[in-house]
Design a protein around this motif. Structure first.
Motif, PDB file in Angstrom:
ATOM      1  N   LEU A 144      49.453  30.730  29.501  1.00 58.34           N
ATOM      2  CA  LEU A 144      48.777  31.322  30.655  1.00 58.34           C
ATOM      3  C   LEU A 144      48.803  32.846  30.567  1.00 58.34           C
ATOM      4  N   LEU A 145      49.937  33.410  30.190  1.00 56.37           N
ATOM      5  CA  LEU A 145      50.019  34.864  30.030  1.00 56.37           C
ATOM      6  C   LEU A 145      49.128  35.360  28.897  1.00 56.37           C
ATOM      7  N   ILE A 146      49.120  34.638  27.789  1.00 60.98           N
ATOM      8  CA  ILE A 146      48.246  35.012  26.666  1.00 60.98           C
ATOM      9  C   ILE A 146      46.788  34.965  27.106  1.00 60.98           C
ATOM     10  N   TYR A 147      46.432  33.931  27.849  1.00 60.34           N
ATOM     11  CA  TYR A 147      45.063  33.811  28.345  1.00 60.34           C
ATOM     12  C   TYR A 147      44.724  34.973  29.271  1.00 60.34           C
ATOM     13  N   LEU A 148      45.645  35.319  30.158  1.00 58.79           N
ATOM     14  CA  LEU A 148      45.412  36.408  31.097  1.00 58.79           C
ATOM     15  C   LEU A 148      45.192  37.726  30.360  1.00 58.79           C
ATOM     16  N   VAL A 149      46.014  37.994  29.366  1.00 58.22           N
ATOM     17  CA  VAL A 149      45.849  39.208  28.558  1.00 58.22           C
ATOM     18  C   VAL A 149      44.506  39.161  27.824  1.00 58.22           C
ATOM     19  N   ALA A 150      44.147  37.992  27.269  1.00 61.32           N
ATOM     20  CA  ALA A 150      42.879  37.860  26.549  1.00 61.32           C
ATOM     21  C   ALA A 150      41.690  38.132  27.473  1.00 61.32           C
ATOM     22  N   ILE A 151      41.741  37.630  28.702  1.00 61.53           N
ATOM     23  CA  ILE A 151      40.643  37.873  29.658  1.00 61.53           C
ATOM     24  C   ILE A 151      40.514  39.360  29.953  1.00 61.53           C
ATOM     25  N   VAL A 152      41.641  40.034  30.128  1.00 61.34           N
ATOM     26  CA  VAL A 152      41.597  41.474  30.388  1.00 61.34           C
ATOM     27  C   VAL A 152      41.009  42.202  29.181  1.00 61.34           C
ATOM     28  N   THR A 155      37.220  41.525  28.900  1.00 61.19           N
ATOM     29  CA  THR A 155      36.463  42.213  29.947  1.00 61.19           C
ATOM     30  C   THR A 155      36.881  43.675  30.065  1.00 61.19           C
ATOM     31  N   TRP A 156      37.557  44.192  29.041  1.00 58.81           N
ATOM     32  CA  TRP A 156      38.174  45.512  29.122  1.00 58.81           C
ATOM     33  C   TRP A 156      37.247  46.615  29.613  1.00 58.81           C
ATOM     34  N   PRO A 157      36.073  46.785  29.096  1.00 58.77           N
ATOM     35  CA  PRO A 157      35.286  47.908  29.609  1.00 58.77           C
ATOM     36  C   PRO A 157      35.086  47.824  31.128  1.00 58.77           C
ATOM     37  N   ARG A 158      34.933  46.627  31.636  1.00 58.36           N
ATOM     38  CA  ARG A 158      34.695  46.447  33.070  1.00 58.36           C
ATOM     39  C   ARG A 158      35.993  46.571  33.863  1.00 58.36           C
ATOM     40  N   VAL A 163      36.838  47.147  38.031  1.00 58.28           N
ATOM     41  CA  VAL A 163      37.714  46.286  38.825  1.00 58.28           C
ATOM     42  C   VAL A 163      38.847  47.083  39.467  1.00 58.28           C
ATOM     43  N   VAL A 164      39.616  47.801  38.657  1.00 56.82           N
ATOM     44  CA  VAL A 164      40.759  48.541  39.200  1.00 56.82           C
ATOM     45  C   VAL A 164      40.305  49.648  40.149  1.00 56.82           C
ATOM     46  N   PRO A 165      39.353  50.507  39.751  1.00 56.05           N
ATOM     47  CA  PRO A 165      38.913  51.539  40.705  1.00 56.05           C
ATOM     48  C   PRO A 165      38.280  50.938  41.974  1.00 56.05           C
ATOM     49  N   GLY A 166      37.549  49.851  41.826  1.00 51.26           N
ATOM     50  CA  GLY A 166      36.956  49.199  42.997  1.00 51.26           C
ATOM     51  C   GLY A 166      38.016  48.678  43.945  1.00 51.26           C
ATOM     52  N   PHE A 167      39.065  48.077  43.388  1.00 55.79           N
ATOM     53  CA  PHE A 167      40.165  47.577  44.210  1.00 55.79           C
ATOM     54  C   PHE A 167      40.860  48.724  44.932  1.00 55.79           C
ATOM     55  N   LEU A 168      41.197  49.783  44.187  1.00 61.63           N
ATOM     56  CA  LEU A 168      41.905  50.916  44.795  1.00 61.63           C
ATOM     57  C   LEU A 168      41.047  51.618  45.846  1.00 61.63           C
TER      58      LEU A 168
END
Length: 185
Positions: A144-152, A155-158, A163-168
């Motif tokens: 699950l952690l490997i998958y989570l890192v892979a998704i990030v 989708t890294w450019p986004r 995502v992070v600036p929008g959340f903040l």
């Protein structure tokens, strides 16, 4: 013939089904269903990662109820996961009920579900679940952690640009809207 927007809605609807499956899994399998719960969460996160890009590829631009309520579907999934954690004994009834009531009252008070608050409401549930998976089903938890890192990474450019600036930014707006009002009252 299906258009991309319809495929995106099907992907979103699968998360509704997964939210229900979490509760069913907790009630029928309990702690023994933890590896399956990890799989369900991975499927839900995959669906969430794909539905937006698929919808944006659609030649026909239109709104659908599911598409307009994507955040609420995501919150339903995390609530279903909380239901799994409760039914399996990983979370007490008191904690689960207080958590749901507190967030429910916050959303009622705000009159709407602010995107950032909706995202924030999910984070502790996912964090707790990851911790439980790492502790009680380490093999599944590591995947699950490997998958989570892979998704990030995928989708890294986004992720760091949107995502992070929008959340903040959303959290700052919530603070200004609700906290500052109380200071001036």
């Amino acid at each position: 013939m299906l258009v991309a927007k319809q495929v995106a809605d099907i992907l979103t609807f699968t998360r509704v089904v997964i939210g229900v499956l979490f509760i069913w899994l907790g009630l029928t399998q309990g702690t023994q269903g933890l590896p399956q719960a990890v799989l369900f969460l991975t499927l839900a996160w995959t669906s969430d990662a794909l539905d937006g890009p698929v919808a944006r590829r659609s030649r026909k631009y239109y709104h659908t109820w599911l598409g307009d309520h994507d955040l609420e579907v995501d919150m339903f999934v995390s609530t279903g996961l909380l239901g799994y954690l409760w039914a399996s004994g990983y979370v007490t009834s008191t904690v689960a009920v207080v958590y749901i009531i507190a967030w429910g009252l916050l959303f009622i008070y705000s009159g709407e579900i602010e995107r950032s608050l909706g995202m924030l409401s999910q984070a502790p549930i996912y964090g707790w679940f990851i911790w439980v998976a790492m502790r009680d089903a380490p093999h599944s938890g590591r995947w699950l952690l490997i998958y989570l890192v892979a998704i990030v990474v995928v989708t890294w450019p986004r992720f760091p640009k949107e995502v992070v600036p929008g959340f903040l930014s959303g959290m700052r707006q919530v603070y200004k809207k609700y906290i500052n009002i109380d200071k001036h009252s």
